[in-house]
Scaffold this active site. Sequence first.
Site, PDB file in Angstrom:
ATOM      1  N   SER A 211       0.842  -1.197   0.000  1.00 10.37           N
ATOM      2  CA  SER A 211       0.000   0.000   0.000  1.00 10.37           C
ATOM      3  C   SER A 211       0.871   1.239   0.000  1.00 10.37           C
ATOM      4  O   SER A 211       1.953   1.263   0.595  1.00 10.37           O
ATOM      5  CB  SER A 211      -0.905   0.020   1.235  1.00 10.37           C
ATOM      6  N   TYR A 239      -1.912  -0.354  10.725  1.00 10.44           N
ATOM      7  CA  TYR A 239      -1.945  -0.676   9.297  1.00 10.44           C
ATOM      8  C   TYR A 239      -0.670  -0.237   8.587  1.00 10.44           C
ATOM      9  O   TYR A 239      -0.037  -1.024   7.874  1.00 10.44           O
ATOM     10  CB  TYR A 239      -3.160  -0.019   8.647  1.00 10.44           C
TER      11      TYR A 239
END
Length: 444
Positions: A211, A239
């Site tokens: 990501s 995350y």
Amino acid sequence: METTPSESSSTPSTTVPKKKQGLGWVEWLRGWMYIIYEMLFQRIMASHLQNPLSLPPINNLTCIVTGSTSGIGLQIARQLAESGAHVVMAVRNTKAAHDLIHKWQSEWTGLGLPLNIEVMELDLLSLESVSRFAEVWNARMGPLHVLINNAGIFSIRGYWQFPSITGPQKFSKDGYEEHMQVNHLAPALLSILLLPSLIRGSPSRIINVNSVMHYVGFVDTEDMNVISGKRKYTSLVGYTGSKLAQVMFSSVLHKRLPAESGISVLCVSPGVVQTNVARDLPKIVQAGYHLIPYFIFNAQEAICKGFELLKTSNIQQFRHMVPESEALWKSSQIHFYAELVRLAKPSSLFGTLNRELGSRSALFSATDPQIPEYCELLKSDDWPVCAFISQDCRPTNPSEEAHNIDTAYEVWEKTLEMIGLPSDAIEKLIEGEEVRCRYGDHQE
């Protein structure tokens, strides 16, 4: 006996460098600027790509895709299968996977042959499940050409201080913070345990769907679970840290695998797309999360369309030459803004962003013939990080923190400890020796 000043000055002083506790504000700001840039211009940067991405015939490939019942994982699995690959959907919800296969088979019209897809159960919140999956697959003694670690989560824990949507930090039954386990630890264990099959399928590839958010991530190897209190835990911390850990671990794995193994390791960014990664967010937050890319892309379309409108009207060039053109110019401006409003009207925000867009970087990395050569070039040049392919299917540079070699090796060692593998697991598996995993039986 007293020490004279000359004696004390000759004594060497040893200072231990202070351990980094987080990103500096310059790194943090630079990371967010990159993320915003990616969000705003990703469609423009990827405008040269076909949609869907055209793939070469890959009838000889066997591919495992985790998290392939929704989002870009679903698209990756389907497109690989329709291009001829043998696809294994490694998923937690096997019924949903079988339903998808039935649907795809009924819609498939290619060459009169059925799609070559199968389903295997895999729960990344259980390292025992990961070990069991690898054991079953390796027992087939067949080749594996592409492993796509696509599955991931982004849960909302402690992000807003509202009782209705704030929950405690969650851990897997193995005792690890859920983002770190699902996004990093479990894929790392799966990749290592499947090395025997990947060697049999050489040249093969390990593709980690990462990501752009790793640009604001930080990993403290002494506090991988973020429980020490040195940093306040939020979902964003969990995350982004897990995604950075994945890049760092992949970079070391890339270096540890000898060229003779024929295994390429790389990370890819799918861009800002609507996926099921936020499935654990509250419904109202999910709605806002999914609307972000729609607003950005519709606004981009509106602006481009508006300027195209002005360009084709040819009014600007006459504005200062012919007095009467001023009225036309004002009229065109009104038309211009009306067109912006029309294209970015609220109803257009509720469409569905095509997941084909987010799958292209992984599909490209899985099938492009130049990927192995590029990965080996990075290794021979002693580049500190593994290959990182952006959403526009071009190589890009991971975050500044991802280049921290010392931390990367600390992440490597800590990860092996957490997933229950010995420090020499890679070397043993390459030599064909058995390796014992704490979460399963012997792996060959």
